[in-house]
Motif scaffolding. Structure first.
Motif, PDB file in Angstrom:
ATOM      1  N   GLU A  13      -0.280   2.636  11.342  1.00 33.97           N
ATOM      2  CA  GLU A  13      -1.030   3.083  12.513  1.00 33.97           C
ATOM      3  C   GLU A  13      -2.510   2.768  12.323  1.00 33.97           C
ATOM      4  O   GLU A  13      -3.064   2.982  11.252  1.00 33.97           O
ATOM      5  CB  GLU A  13      -0.824   4.594  12.694  1.00 33.97           C
ATOM      6  CG  GLU A  13      -1.507   5.193  13.885  1.00 33.97           C
ATOM      7  CD  GLU A  13      -1.233   6.681  13.971  1.00 33.97           C
ATOM      8  OE1 GLU A  13      -0.485   7.069  14.880  1.00 33.97           O
ATOM      9  OE2 GLU A  13      -1.753   7.429  13.127  1.00 33.97           O
ATOM     10  N   ASN A  14      -3.143   2.288  13.395  1.00 28.91           N
ATOM     11  CA  ASN A  14      -4.565   1.949  13.343  1.00 28.91           C
ATOM     12  C   ASN A  14      -5.399   3.229  13.338  1.00 28.91           C
ATOM     13  O   ASN A  14      -5.218   4.104  14.177  1.00 28.91           O
ATOM     14  CB  ASN A  14      -4.928   1.072  14.543  1.00 28.91           C
ATOM     15  CG  ASN A  14      -6.305   0.445  14.414  1.00 28.91           C
ATOM     16  OD1 ASN A  14      -7.053   0.749  13.489  1.00 28.91           O
ATOM     17  ND2 ASN A  14      -6.628  -0.423  15.345  1.00 28.91           N
TER      18      ASN A  14
ATOM     19  N   ARG B 103      -3.061   3.100   8.279  1.00 34.65           N
ATOM     20  CA  ARG B 103      -2.381   3.952   7.305  1.00 34.65           C
ATOM     21  C   ARG B 103      -0.888   3.907   7.603  1.00 34.65           C
ATOM     22  O   ARG B 103      -0.469   3.794   8.753  1.00 34.65           O
ATOM     23  CB  ARG B 103      -2.911   5.377   7.330  1.00 34.65           C
ATOM     24  CG  ARG B 103      -2.494   6.187   8.509  1.00 34.65           C
ATOM     25  CD  ARG B 103      -3.010   7.625   8.401  1.00 34.65           C
ATOM     26  NE  ARG B 103      -2.763   8.306   9.652  1.00 34.65           N
ATOM     27  CZ  ARG B 103      -1.658   9.021   9.896  1.00 34.65           C
ATOM     28  NH1 ARG B 103      -0.740   9.170   8.978  1.00 34.65           N
ATOM     29  NH2 ARG B 103      -1.495   9.586  11.071  1.00 34.65           N
ATOM     30  N   LYS B 104      -0.105   4.011   6.537  1.00 40.46           N
ATOM     31  CA  LYS B 104       1.351   3.923   6.680  1.00 40.46           C
ATOM     32  C   LYS B 104       1.872   5.217   7.301  1.00 40.46           C
ATOM     33  O   LYS B 104       1.592   6.310   6.814  1.00 40.46           O
ATOM     34  CB  LYS B 104       2.007   3.689   5.327  1.00 40.46           C
ATOM     35  CG  LYS B 104       3.458   3.283   5.436  1.00 40.46           C
ATOM     36  CD  LYS B 104       4.182   3.158   4.117  1.00 40.46           C
ATOM     37  CE  LYS B 104       3.486   2.335   3.103  1.00 40.46           C
ATOM     38  NZ  LYS B 104       4.296   2.150   1.885  1.00 40.46           N
TER      39      LYS B 104
ATOM     40  N   ASN C 292      -0.015   0.071  16.708  1.00 41.90           N
ATOM     41  CA  ASN C 292       0.854   0.174  15.539  1.00 41.90           C
ATOM     42  C   ASN C 292       1.212  -1.221  15.071  1.00 41.90           C
ATOM     43  O   ASN C 292       1.324  -2.145  15.866  1.00 41.90           O
ATOM     44  CB  ASN C 292       2.130   0.947  15.852  1.00 41.90           C
ATOM     45  CG  ASN C 292       1.882   2.438  15.971  1.00 41.90           C
ATOM     46  OD1 ASN C 292       0.846   2.935  15.548  1.00 41.90           O
ATOM     47  ND2 ASN C 292       2.826   3.144  16.545  1.00 41.90           N
ATOM     48  N   LEU C 293       1.400  -1.339  13.782  1.00 37.25           N
ATOM     49  CA  LEU C 293       1.775  -2.608  13.175  1.00 37.25           C
ATOM     50  C   LEU C 293       3.089  -2.381  12.447  1.00 37.25           C
ATOM     51  O   LEU C 293       3.212  -1.425  11.675  1.00 37.25           O
ATOM     52  CB  LEU C 293       0.677  -3.045  12.204  1.00 37.25           C
ATOM     53  CG  LEU C 293       0.860  -4.342  11.450  1.00 37.25           C
ATOM     54  CD1 LEU C 293       0.828  -5.505  12.427  1.00 37.25           C
ATOM     55  CD2 LEU C 293      -0.246  -4.491  10.427  1.00 37.25           C
TER      56      LEU C 293
END
Length: 138
Positions: free
Chosen positions: A97-98, A5-6, A109-110
């Motif tokens: 975030e995972n 999710r952002k 985190n991506l």
């Protein structure tokens, strides 16, 4: 991406593409969720009541067309405005975030960097350089 999710989005600040602007120039930053009525009420008050000579509208991504709409409304209501349009790209940074992290490991985190189109439009009551790229006479 269904497990992410952002968390936040931020854009890199970049200087305005118009050199030699007066320090009191009003910059209208148009966002995706901005209401045109609110933007126009403020912008018209600045140009009419405070007698500002120049105003800048800027927006990026999904606010691109809303920015152009605001400029066209302003030109129609006031008339006689000179215009210079600059189109460029801005870099947005999104952090995701995972939702299902591994039980033994830390949350993952991506970070994604996106290049999105951006527009800056200068409207002026005073004449501008007609040889400038993006100039439109009144």
């Amino acid at each position: 991406m269904e497990n992410f999710r952002k968390v936040r989005t931020s854009e890199e600040e970049s200087p305005l593409p118009f050199p030699d602007l007066p320090p009191d120039v009003v910059e209208m930053k148009v966002k995706e969720g901005s209401k045109i009525r609110n933007l126009m009420n403020f912008a018209m008050a600045q140009m009419e009541l405070k007698a500002s000579r120049q105003i800048i509208f800027s927006g990026c991504g999904r606010a691109f067309t809303k920015t152009i709409t605001c400029v066209e409304i302003m030109k129609r209501k006031l008339g006689g405005l000179h215009q210079v349009t600059k189109v460029r790209y801005k870099t947005l940074m999104e952090v995701w975030e995972n939702q299902d992290p591994l039980p033994s490991g830390p949350a993952q985190n991506l970070t994604v960097h996106k290049n999105v189109p951006s527009i800056c439009i200068l409207l002026s009551r005073d004449p501008l350089d007609p040889n400038q790229t993006g100039y439109q006479p009144p």
